[in-house]
Structures are given as structure tokens and as C-alpha cells.
Design an enzyme around this catalytic site. Structure first.
Site, PDB file in Angstrom:
ATOM      1  CG  ASP A   6      58.478  73.453 -10.315  1.00  0.00           C
ATOM      2  OD1 ASP A   6      57.435  73.104 -10.903  1.00  0.00           O
ATOM      3  OD2 ASP A   6      59.510  73.838 -10.920  1.00  0.00           O
ATOM      4  CB  ILE A   7      63.647  71.811 -10.705  1.00  0.00           C
ATOM      5  CG1 ILE A   7      65.156  71.690 -10.520  1.00  0.00           C
ATOM      6  CG2 ILE A   7      63.283  72.230 -12.118  1.00  0.00           C
ATOM      7  CD1 ILE A   7      65.782  70.557 -11.321  1.00  0.00           C
ATOM      8  CG  ASN A  30      50.065  74.038 -16.656  1.00  0.00           C
ATOM      9  OD1 ASN A  30      49.195  74.898 -16.541  1.00  0.00           O
ATOM     10  ND2 ASN A  30      51.288  74.201 -16.185  1.00  0.00           N
ATOM     11  CG  HIS A  84      52.666  67.863 -13.020  1.00  0.00           C
ATOM     12  ND1 HIS A  84      52.832  67.300 -14.268  1.00  0.00           N
ATOM     13  CD2 HIS A  84      52.869  69.191 -13.172  1.00  0.00           C
ATOM     14  CE1 HIS A  84      53.125  68.255 -15.133  1.00  0.00           C
ATOM     15  NE2 HIS A  84      53.154  69.415 -14.497  1.00  0.00           N
ATOM     16  CG  MET A  85      47.098  68.058  -9.042  1.00  0.00           C
ATOM     17  SD  MET A  85      45.889  67.648  -7.770  1.00  0.00           S
ATOM     18  CE  MET A  85      44.773  66.585  -8.705  1.00  0.00           C
ATOM     19  CG  HIS A  86      52.120  73.328 -11.115  1.00  0.00           C
ATOM     20  ND1 HIS A  86      53.443  73.675 -11.354  1.00  0.00           N
ATOM     21  CD2 HIS A  86      51.706  72.674 -12.222  1.00  0.00           C
ATOM     22  CE1 HIS A  86      53.798  73.251 -12.555  1.00  0.00           C
ATOM     23  NE2 HIS A  86      52.761  72.643 -13.110  1.00  0.00           N
TER      24      HIS A  86
END
Ligand code: 5GP
Ligand code: ZN
Length: 112
Positions: free
Chosen positions: A30-31, A86, A99-101
Site C-alpha cells: 500500500d502506498i 472496504n 482488494h483485500m488489505h
């Protein structure tokens, strides 16, 4: 999806710090990390969110769920990890490519 940021990362049109890829998914840092380890796992196929899933996505979703713990181990997260998805504006989703964090390590934020 020509206007999708994560589709562009999947296509290699926008750079990302990749940590894993296979025929179905791409995983990159993640940026704007919220923990020591903060990765994003995306399906190569564009799906906007959980709201758009159909039975045709069952295989890739299962693959993502099974790949998460392998990634966590590779990242040295021996004590566990957090997974966040989310969904929709009300769920805090900003990028509308599912997407999955994957979060873990030091600085893992608490809930509440
Ligand atoms: P969401 O709120 O949609 O679940 O999360 C989107 C995530 O994508 C955020 O954590 C944000 O930091 C990350 N992000 C946004 N733009 C980029 C980018 O260009 N590259 C990477 N690696 N992550 C991004
Ligand atoms: Zn996309």
C-alpha cells in the site's frame, strides 16, 4: 476498465511495489501504509467490490483467501494478521477494484 487504477497496476501501466503475483492475483505494498506490513491483494480480473461478485468469482475469491495466510507467513507475521475489505463509499472504499488489505506487525491500529 481503462479508468481503473488497480487495473493499470495489474497491466503494468502504473508502477507498484509488488511482493507476489500469480495467474489470478497481484499483491503489492500500500502506498500509504497503516502498519509495518500493509499489502493490497487484487484479482487480475476487474470486479468493483464485494457488491458485484457473482458465482463466476467464487474460484478467485477462494484463491485470495487461501493465499493471504501464505503471504502473511512470508512477511514474517507469525503471530497473526488482519484482513480488511472496504465495500462501497459507506464502507470507506476509495478504489473501486476489489482488494483485500493485509495488515500486520508493529503499528497495527486498534479498532475503536
Ligand atoms: P480502500 O479505501 O479503497 O479500501 O483502499 C485503497 C487503498 O489503496 C488505500 O489504502 C491507498 O493507500 C491505496 N492506494 C491508493 N492509490 C495507490 C497507488 O497508486 N498505489 C498503491 N500501491 N496503493 C494505492
Ligand atoms: Zn480494475
Amino acid at each position: 476498465m481503462t479508468d481503473c487504477l488497480f487495473c493499470k497496476i495489474v497491466a503494468g501501466e502504473i508502477p507498484a511495489d509488488k511482493v507476489y503475483e500469480d495467474d489470478q492475483v497481484l499483491v503489492f505494498k500500500d502506498i500509504n501504509p497503516h502498519a509495518e506490513v500493509h499489502l493490497l491483494m487484487v484479482p487480475r480480473l476487474h470486479v468493483a467490490s464485494l457488491n458485484e461478485l457473482t458465482t463466476q468469482h467464487d474460484g478467485v475469491i477462494a484463491h485470495m483467501m487461501r493465499t493471504l495466510p501464505q503471504l502473511a507467513r512470508q512477511q514474517g507475521l507469525k503471530d497473526g494478521f488482519r484482513t480488511i475489505i472496504n465495500t462501497g463509499k459507506g464502507g470507506g472504499q476509495v478504489i473501486f477494484h476489489l482488494h483485500m488489505h493485509l495488515l500486520g506487525g508493529k503499528n497495527l491500529p486498534g479498532f475503536g
